[in-house]
Enzyme design. Structure first.
Site, mmCIF file in Angstrom:
data_model
loop_
_atom_site.group_PDB
_atom_site.id
_atom_site.type_symbol
_atom_site.label_atom_id
_atom_site.label_comp_id
_atom_site.label_asym_id
_atom_site.label_seq_id
_atom_site.Cartn_x
_atom_site.Cartn_y
_atom_site.Cartn_z
ATOM 1 N N ALA A 1 56.936 37.164 1.181
ATOM 2 C CA ALA A 1 57.754 38.348 0.900
ATOM 3 C C ALA A 1 58.153 39.017 2.222
ATOM 4 O O ALA A 1 59.296 39.438 2.404
ATOM 5 C CB ALA A 1 56.992 39.319 0.005
ATOM 6 N N GLY B 1 52.107 37.971 -3.805
ATOM 7 C CA GLY B 1 50.950 38.862 -3.836
ATOM 8 C C GLY B 1 51.214 40.077 -2.956
ATOM 9 O O GLY B 1 52.185 40.091 -2.188
ATOM 10 N N GLN C 1 49.925 41.085 -0.293
ATOM 11 C CA GLN C 1 49.993 40.743 1.144
ATOM 12 C C GLN C 1 50.762 39.436 1.361
ATOM 13 O O GLN C 1 50.422 38.642 2.238
ATOM 14 C CB GLN C 1 48.593 40.637 1.734
ATOM 15 C CG GLN C 1 47.989 41.972 2.129
ATOM 16 C CD GLN C 1 48.776 42.697 3.219
ATOM 17 O OE1 GLN C 1 49.422 42.078 4.066
ATOM 18 N NE2 GLN C 1 48.748 44.024 3.187
ATOM 19 N N SER C 2 51.784 39.216 0.567
ATOM 20 C CA SER C 2 52.535 37.961 0.666
ATOM 21 C C SER C 2 53.220 37.809 2.028
ATOM 22 O O SER C 2 54.026 38.648 2.430
ATOM 23 C CB SER C 2 53.588 37.946 -0.450
ATOM 24 O OG SER C 2 54.517 36.918 -0.241
ATOM 25 N N ASN C 3 52.902 36.719 2.713
ATOM 26 C CA ASN C 3 53.612 36.395 3.958
ATOM 27 C C ASN C 3 55.054 36.015 3.648
ATOM 28 O O ASN C 3 55.973 36.271 4.425
ATOM 29 C CB ASN C 3 52.937 35.220 4.666
ATOM 30 C CG ASN C 3 51.500 35.516 5.030
ATOM 31 O OD1 ASN C 3 51.217 36.500 5.704
ATOM 32 N ND2 ASN C 3 50.573 34.681 4.571
#
Ligand SMILES: *Cc1c(COP(=O)(O)O)cnc(C)c1O
Length: 393
Positions: A116, A110, A112-114
């Site tokens: 990524a 997403g 705000q992917s942690n």
């Protein structure tokens, strides 16, 4: 084919110049815990990316049922830029990437992917280029995604960001999008390594199988009965549940899911178990017998209900520990709601909540959190003594 448009501030056509990374990391041989040695796909090597072991301590969350004890395992403290659960998976995933000669890493999440963000940081530590496929709202796809939260860290470490729509992700799945971008990157002469959504491939699950060895050493003889954890792509919860079952009598594992359906996660876990050589014939049960997945998504992935934000604010004010709105806040809210609904069922239980991180993701929710914080009213105008006559300003 998805129209993935690159938005990071560098020209998409050229590969990064060679980066040195931080040159402190060496591949280390890995030995599985004795109880896991018969599983398939035992990793050969790992990088030490996380700050381990993470602490375990009692946690006096308000409103626990009588006779129920709660502790917390601080996997939010696995690092600073690398905080949270994903770094445990990346220790094995990026070791494989390096072992197989890849020069770059590609993953998906997403906006705000942690996951990524952790992947981008770990890749840069190792001198590898990172490419992140991030799902964003349709109306934002052609704009710069900004620098809130995880995006700031990703962009500072030079990640390449490729935005896609929800429709494209649903249609092509993460595999199809990953294949499409990988083909484009290969044309530029790169050899990208694909990290599955949330790092929840079989190799990623080893991160949490190994965490159970750490936990065994930390909590031997302490009598924990239950583990509660957030579930987003299920690798973390599955590693915990399988490790717990193989290592001993097995704790009850409650996985509070923050997206998708229970059926989806049980299916995904069954698939991972089969790949790990722990199919029902071997293990004696399927995923449904191994862990309890509980629906906790509320309004949907990354959407917060007021009661979830209240829970985060109350716990922070009472204990100093900050939960994130997307994963851990929903998980704890799910757990305390279940406890409130049936307090008797939790009497005499000793529960360990695994804090999986997510602090950076919360900056994106600042507007929703502001009224809760301002209500506490702890900002004042300081009154200072007036300047004496003739004193310079
Ligand atoms: C990804 C994530 C989870 C979920 O872990 P999975 O292994 O994907 O189920 C939980 N908490 C945080 C903060 C995360 O970033």
């Amino acid at each position: 084919m998805a129209q993935a448009k690159e938005v990071a501030g560098r020209t998409g056509e050229q590969a990064d110049s060679v980066h040195a990374g931080c040159q402190m990391l060496q591949l280390e041989p890995y030995t599985a815990p004795a109880w896991a040695a018969t599983l398939k796909g035992v990793p050969r090597q790992r990088y030490r990316l996380a700050q381990l072991p993470t602490p375990v301590h009692p946690w006096a969350v308000p409103g626990l049922p009588p006779g129920c004890e709660l502790h917390i395992k601080r996997d939010d403290l696995t690092g600073m830029q690398l905080s949270g659960n994903k770094v445990r998976k990346l220790e094995f995933l990026l070791a494989e990437a390096r072992e197989k000669g890849h020069d770059s890493v590609l993953t998906i999440g997403g906006i705000q992917s942690n996951h990524a963000r952790a992947t981008a940081v770990a890749a840069r530590y190792l001198g590898m280029e990172s490419h992140l496929i991030l799902r964003n709202s349709d109306e934002l796809l052609d704009q710069d995604p900004g620098v809130t939260g995880n995006l700031l860290v990703e962009r500072l470490v030079g990640a390449h960001i490729w935005q896609v729509s929800t429709e494209e992700l649903m249609r092509l799945r993460s595999k199809g999008l990953g294949d499409a971008l990988a083909a484009q990157l290969r044309q530029r002469g790169l050899n990208p390594y694909f990290v599955a959504l949330g790092g929840s491939s079989v190799l990623g699950v080893w991160g949490y199988l190994d965490m159970m060895r750490e936990l065994e050493q930390q909590t031997a003889g302490q009598g924990f009965t239950d583990i509660a954890v957030a579930c987003g792509s299920s690798g973390t919860a599955l590693g915990i549940a399988l490790g717990s079952r193989l290592a001993g009598p097995g704790l009850r594992v409650h996985a509070y899911c923050v997206c998708a359906s229970l059926a989806f996660f049980y299916r995904h876990c069954d698939m991972l178990l089969a790949e790990l050589g722990a199919a029902p014939e071997v293990l004696g049960c399927s995923a449904e017998g191994l862990l309890r997945i509980v629906q906790a998504q509320g309004e949907g992935y990354a959407k917060s209900r007021p009661e979830e934000l209240e829970c985060i604010a109350e716990v922070a004010a009472a204990t100093g520990i900050i939960l994130d709105p997307v994963y851990t806040g929903k998980a704890l809210h799910g757990l305390v709601s279940e406890m409130a609904a049936d307090p008797g069922a939790w009497a005499g239980r000793k529960v360990l909540f695994v804090h999986t991180g997510g602090l950076l993701g919360m900056y994106d929710k600042a507007a929703q959190l502001a009224p809760l914080v301002q209500r506490a009213g702890r900002a004042h105008r300081l009154t200072v003594p007036p300047a004496a006559d003739g004193e310079a300003a």
